[in-house]
Design a protein around this motif. Structure first.
Motif, PDB file in Angstrom:
ATOM      1  N   HIS A 122       0.867  -1.178   0.000  1.00 43.37           N
ATOM      2  CA  HIS A 122       0.000   0.000   0.000  1.00 43.37           C
ATOM      3  C   HIS A 122       0.901   1.224   0.000  1.00 43.37           C
ATOM      4  CE1 HIS A 122      -3.706   2.224   0.676  1.00 43.37           C
ATOM      5  NE2 HIS A 122      -3.003   3.001   1.471  1.00 43.37           N
ATOM      6  N   TYR A 123       0.678   2.111  -0.936  1.00 40.98           N
ATOM      7  CA  TYR A 123       1.481   3.324  -1.004  1.00 40.98           C
ATOM      8  C   TYR A 123       0.606   4.540  -0.719  1.00 40.98           C
ATOM      9  CZ  TYR A 123      -0.637   3.665  -5.634  1.00 40.98           C
ATOM     10  OH  TYR A 123      -1.534   3.733  -6.665  1.00 40.98           O
ATOM     11  N   PHE A 151      10.605  -2.284  -1.873  1.00 38.66           N
ATOM     12  CA  PHE A 151       9.245  -1.946  -1.447  1.00 38.66           C
ATOM     13  C   PHE A 151       9.031  -2.221   0.036  1.00 38.66           C
ATOM     14  CE2 PHE A 151       7.866  -2.274  -6.032  1.00 38.66           C
ATOM     15  CZ  PHE A 151       7.605  -0.911  -6.159  1.00 38.66           C
ATOM     16  N   ARG A 152       9.609  -3.271   0.563  1.00 37.10           N
ATOM     17  CA  ARG A 152       9.449  -3.556   1.999  1.00 37.10           C
ATOM     18  C   ARG A 152      10.145  -2.503   2.846  1.00 37.10           C
ATOM     19  NH1 ARG A 152       9.825 -10.051   1.663  1.00 37.10           N
ATOM     20  NH2 ARG A 152       7.582 -10.389   1.321  1.00 37.10           N
ATOM     21  N   LYS A 153      11.253  -1.977   2.361  1.00 32.04           N
ATOM     22  CA  LYS A 153      11.954  -0.916   3.084  1.00 32.04           C
ATOM     23  C   LYS A 153      11.174   0.401   2.991  1.00 32.04           C
ATOM     24  CE  LYS A 153      16.332   1.570   3.207  1.00 32.04           C
ATOM     25  NZ  LYS A 153      17.602   1.817   2.523  1.00 32.04           N
ATOM     26  N   THR A 154      10.671   0.696   1.784  1.00 31.25           N
ATOM     27  CA  THR A 154       9.965   1.947   1.544  1.00 31.25           C
ATOM     28  C   THR A 154       8.577   1.950   2.147  1.00 31.25           C
ATOM     29  OG1 THR A 154      11.189   2.137  -0.540  1.00 31.25           O
ATOM     30  CG2 THR A 154       9.272   3.567  -0.273  1.00 31.25           C
ATOM     31  N   TYR A 155       7.911   0.799   2.108  1.00 33.56           N
ATOM     32  CA  TYR A 155       6.539   0.648   2.645  1.00 33.56           C
ATOM     33  C   TYR A 155       6.577  -0.541   3.608  1.00 33.56           C
ATOM     34  CZ  TYR A 155       5.643   3.493  -1.476  1.00 33.56           C
ATOM     35  OH  TYR A 155       5.673   4.480  -2.408  1.00 33.56           O
ATOM     36  N   PRO A 156       6.993  -0.331   4.864  1.00 34.60           N
ATOM     37  CA  PRO A 156       7.257  -1.420   5.805  1.00 34.60           C
ATOM     38  C   PRO A 156       6.109  -2.427   5.999  1.00 34.60           C
ATOM     39  CG  PRO A 156       8.028   0.650   6.702  1.00 34.60           C
ATOM     40  CD  PRO A 156       7.264   0.968   5.451  1.00 34.60           C
ATOM     41  N   GLU A 157       4.881  -2.020   5.738  1.00 37.22           N
ATOM     42  CA  GLU A 157       3.777  -2.962   5.913  1.00 37.22           C
ATOM     43  C   GLU A 157       3.637  -3.905   4.720  1.00 37.22           C
ATOM     44  OE1 GLU A 157       2.469   0.680   3.897  1.00 37.22           O
ATOM     45  OE2 GLU A 157       3.430   0.410   5.822  1.00 37.22           O
ATOM     46  N   HIS A 191      -2.561  10.983  -2.656  1.00 39.02           N
ATOM     47  CA  HIS A 191      -2.922   9.856  -3.515  1.00 39.02           C
ATOM     48  C   HIS A 191      -2.394   8.569  -2.888  1.00 39.02           C
ATOM     49  CE1 HIS A 191      -3.703   7.597  -7.177  1.00 39.02           C
ATOM     50  NE2 HIS A 191      -2.498   7.074  -7.044  1.00 39.02           N
ATOM     51  N   GLU A 192      -3.236   7.557  -2.816  1.00 39.87           N
ATOM     52  CA  GLU A 192      -2.802   6.281  -2.261  1.00 39.87           C
ATOM     53  C   GLU A 192      -3.484   5.137  -2.979  1.00 39.87           C
ATOM     54  OE1 GLU A 192      -4.280   5.244   1.794  1.00 39.87           O
ATOM     55  OE2 GLU A 192      -5.185   7.235   1.713  1.00 39.87           O
ATOM     56  N   GLY A 193      -2.925   3.949  -2.809  1.00 37.25           N
ATOM     57  CA  GLY A 193      -3.496   2.777  -3.448  1.00 37.25           C
ATOM     58  C   GLY A 193      -2.680   1.538  -3.143  1.00 37.25           C
TER      59      GLY A 193
END
Length: 140
Positions: A58-59, A133-139, A65-67
């Motif tokens: 999820h960003y 992506f895991r580093k940038t968006y930890p969830e 803006h998110e998605g």
């Protein structure tokens, strides 16, 4: 409000791959399914009508803006096979130098056929993208 066009669906990945017209591209799509599944540990899901995605994150941008999007994925398009990875960073660029015959967009890497590229580097690109992506968006 903006509505995302590329969402995870319940469509069959196998049926989608079987619908690919060109036999060699269909064969490559099945091989990519094996590679992405093995490397990611995720089941393949259809995202929109033509992207095969693995995992998701999820960003949310500063604009609000998110998605949701797949961590990695691919699409056996008519012209070329599109590979979806994290946007370019130094490690990705280093890997792409060793990848083989390809072109790039912002987040996409385009190949004509799987035989044009190094499968070991493909696996490393998948792993690098997931780590990014895991580093940038930890969830994720």
């Amino acid at each position: 409000m903006y509505e995302l066009k590329t969402k995870e669906t319940d469509a069959s990945v196998i049926e989608f791959i079987e619908s690919v017209d060109h036999p060699k591209k269909r064969e490559d799509a099945f091989r990519l399914l094996d590679i992405f599944t093995e490397v990611t540990g995720y089941d393949a899901k259809m995202w929109g009508p033509s992207i095969i995605g693995f995992g998701h994150y999820h960003y949310k941008y500063q604009t609000g803006h998110e998605g949701d999007a797949p961590l990695v994925g691919y699409s056996p398009r008519k012209a070329k096979i599109s590979l979806y990875f994290a946007p370019g960073d130094f490690e990705r660029e280093q890997l792409l130098q060793q990848f083989g015959k390809h072109t790039t967009g912002k987040a996409c890497v385009y190949i004509n056929k799987l035989a044009d590229v190094d499968e070991a580097i493909l696996k490393a690109l998948i792993q690098q993208s997931i780590a990014f992506f895991r580093k940038t968006y930890p969830e994720a």
